[in-house]
Design an enzyme around this catalytic site. Structure first.
Site, PDB file in Angstrom:
ATOM      1  N   LYS A  69       0.880  -1.155  -0.084  1.00 13.98           N
ATOM      2  CA  LYS A  69      -0.154   0.092   0.079  1.00 13.98           C
ATOM      3  C   LYS A  69       0.776   1.320   0.098  1.00 13.98           C
ATOM      4  O   LYS A  69       1.753   1.162   0.726  1.00 13.98           O
ATOM      5  CB  LYS A  69      -0.821   0.086   1.103  1.00 13.98           C
ATOM      6  N   LYS A  93       4.839   1.829   8.532  1.00 10.25           N
ATOM      7  CA  LYS A  93       3.696   2.650   9.166  1.00 10.25           C
ATOM      8  C   LYS A  93       2.734   1.833   9.095  1.00 10.25           C
ATOM      9  O   LYS A  93       1.792   1.978  10.032  1.00 10.25           O
ATOM     10  CB  LYS A  93       3.492   3.770   8.084  1.00 10.25           C
ATOM     11  N   LYS A 105       5.183   2.124  -2.921  1.00 10.63           N
ATOM     12  CA  LYS A 105       4.946   3.588  -3.408  1.00 10.63           C
ATOM     13  C   LYS A 105       5.414   3.811  -4.922  1.00 10.63           C
ATOM     14  O   LYS A 105       5.780   2.787  -5.306  1.00 10.63           O
ATOM     15  CB  LYS A 105       6.098   4.336  -2.716  1.00 10.63           C
TER      16      LYS A 105
END
Ligand code: NAD
Length: 421
Positions: A69, A93, A105
């Site tokens: 993600k 994260k 990313k």
């Protein structure tokens, strides 16, 4: 500013955390490298009929805890190193927040401000044409990042639907509400940071009324200004890529937001409502209680960290403080609420959007805020306790917290697994 060696900087934090937790060295070795990074050249037709090409990347850093993600950035300085570093941060994260995701990313090396709207749409669609085989609701789920927004996510979701022949809203988050976007996604990054500061206020010894300086006035910067000002805090300085303004009496946040909406810099408000000139380079040195970096990486480094007066730094940007600056700020007694915790509200509400898309049932904005607040407070408190117990920085505590979860998942896959190979 993005520069080579960014991932090396990020890995310093991993090595530091590993010294505070008993962990299989194979886990650390696995987390030092991106699983796959794909580079393509996107070719689009410009409005004048010419063709132009742009470098683009998608990185799936680690998918041990679930599909990768992470946002897509459009920026002229983007590099493969920057994309992999941002994907590394996303891995941690998502683990910090206990979301069932790995880290990814993407980026396009472009200055989107130099493109027409039609060119921007063609570029966004070209990105999905290039990466449609890599992304997917159970593989890799993009979202907005710097200089991308819900309009771009809408075009991208539409392009993906055309390629696979059906609507798949869960393939991208940060979409317009009309295409399955979630209520509350717009201000989620800032709101998560805001809930965190409020929850830890007593532990942090914060004043009733804080003076706040904000670097970067885009999505994250504008929303944190609005949320804090609504509680009576004074926004005493803000900057963007073209300038900065200050006012000891407190800036007019609505005026600043209106200026940005009209396509102007915050510096365009100088002379109105008591707004005074400030050099953008001096923003970090403004006398304030809370400094909010909400622009780009490495903006607080060994050269300017010594001038920071704030005793609390809320990292809404990813990687705004270099490891050298971390040490300087720690020596001055400042507390940093680190990016992988402080700005995790964005990916958390993206996760809510994905859940709502998959169940086809949508929550109210109050439900979104309530769930976000619960998770921010739960993980923020756990990390704060690790920091106190191990006598480490909040950043190291956040990495320790995430590393424990990542290690558990890597080990649970089995030592002969493809995931752990
Ligand atoms: P954005 O594109 O909406 O805004 C970026 C802002 O930074 C703009 O105001 C721009 O003018 C400013 N800026 C650029 N260079 C600057 C400079 N040298 N000095 C001062 N300001 C400068 O982007 P955003 O979504 O608000 O993201 C900002 C940061 O927050 C990034 O690090 C991003 O990765 C991070 N972040 C964003 C989200 C999200 O949901 N939007 C989530 C997590 C983290």
């Amino acid at each position: 500013m993005p520069e080579d060696g960014l991932l090396d900087h990020a890995l310093v934090r991993l090595d530091e955390a590993a010294t505070h937790i008993s962990i299989d060295p194979d886990v650390i070795e696995k987390l030092k490298y991106a699983r796959e990074t794909t580079k393509v050249r996107l070719m689009i037709r410009m409005d004048d009929g010419s063709r132009k090409s742009f470098l683009a990347w998608r990185c799936r850093y680690d998918d041990t805890r679930g599909p990768t993600k992470g946002g897509i950035r459009f920026h002229p300085n983007s590099t493969a190193d920057e994309v992999e570093t941002l994907a590394f941060w996303m891995t941690f994260k998502c683990a910090v927040m206990n979301l069932p995701y790995g880290g990814g990313k993407g980026a396009v090396q472009v200055d989107p401000r130099k493109l027409s709207k039609a060119e921007l749409e063609r570029l966004s669609r070209a990105y999905i044409q290039a990466f449609a085989r890599i992304i997917g609701p159970d593989r890799d789920i993009p979202a907005p990042d710097v200089y991308t927004n819900s309009m771009i996510m809408g075009w991208m979701a539409d392009e993906y639907a055309q390629i696979v022949g059906e609507a798949v809203p869960a393939v991208i988050t940060g979409k317009p509400i009309a295409l399955g976007g979630s209520l509350g996604r717009g201000d989620a990054t800032a709101r998560g940071g805001y809930y965190l500061v409020r929850h830890l206020a007593e532990d942090l010894g914060l004043h009733q009324i804080m003076r706040v300086a904000i670097q970067g006035f885009g999505n994250a910067g504008q929303h944190i200004a609005r949320l804090l000002a609504a509680d009576g805090h004074k926004i005493v300085a803000v900057s963007d890529s073209e300038g900065a303004v200050r006012s000891d009496a407190g800036l007019h946040v609505d005026m600043l937001i209106d200026a940005k909406a009209a396509g102007r810099s915050v510096a365009g408000t100088i002379g109105q409502g008591g707004h005074e000139f400030l050099s953008a380079d001096d923003l970090v040195a403004v006398d304030c209680d809370l400094l909010v970096p909400a622009a780009l990486e490495n903006m607080i480094d060994e050269k300017n960290a010594g001038s920071v007066k704030a005793k609390l730094v809320l990292e809404l940007a990813n990687g705004p403080v270099t490891p050298e600056a971390d040490d300087i700020l720690a020596r001055s007694g400042a507390v940093i609420l680190p990016d992988i915790l402080a700005n995790a509200g964005g990916v958390t509400v993206s996760y809510f959007e994905w859940v709502q898309n998959r169940q086809g049932f949508y929550w109210t904005v109050d439900e979104i805020h309530g769930r976000l607040r619960t998770i921010m407070e739960r993980e923020g408190r756990a990390i704060w306790n690790v920091a106190k117990e191990k006598k480490v920085s909040v950043r190291t505590a956040a990495y320790v917290h995430a590393l424990g979860r990542l290690a558990e998942a890597i080990e649970a896959h089995g030592t002969q697994s493809f995931f752990t190979s």
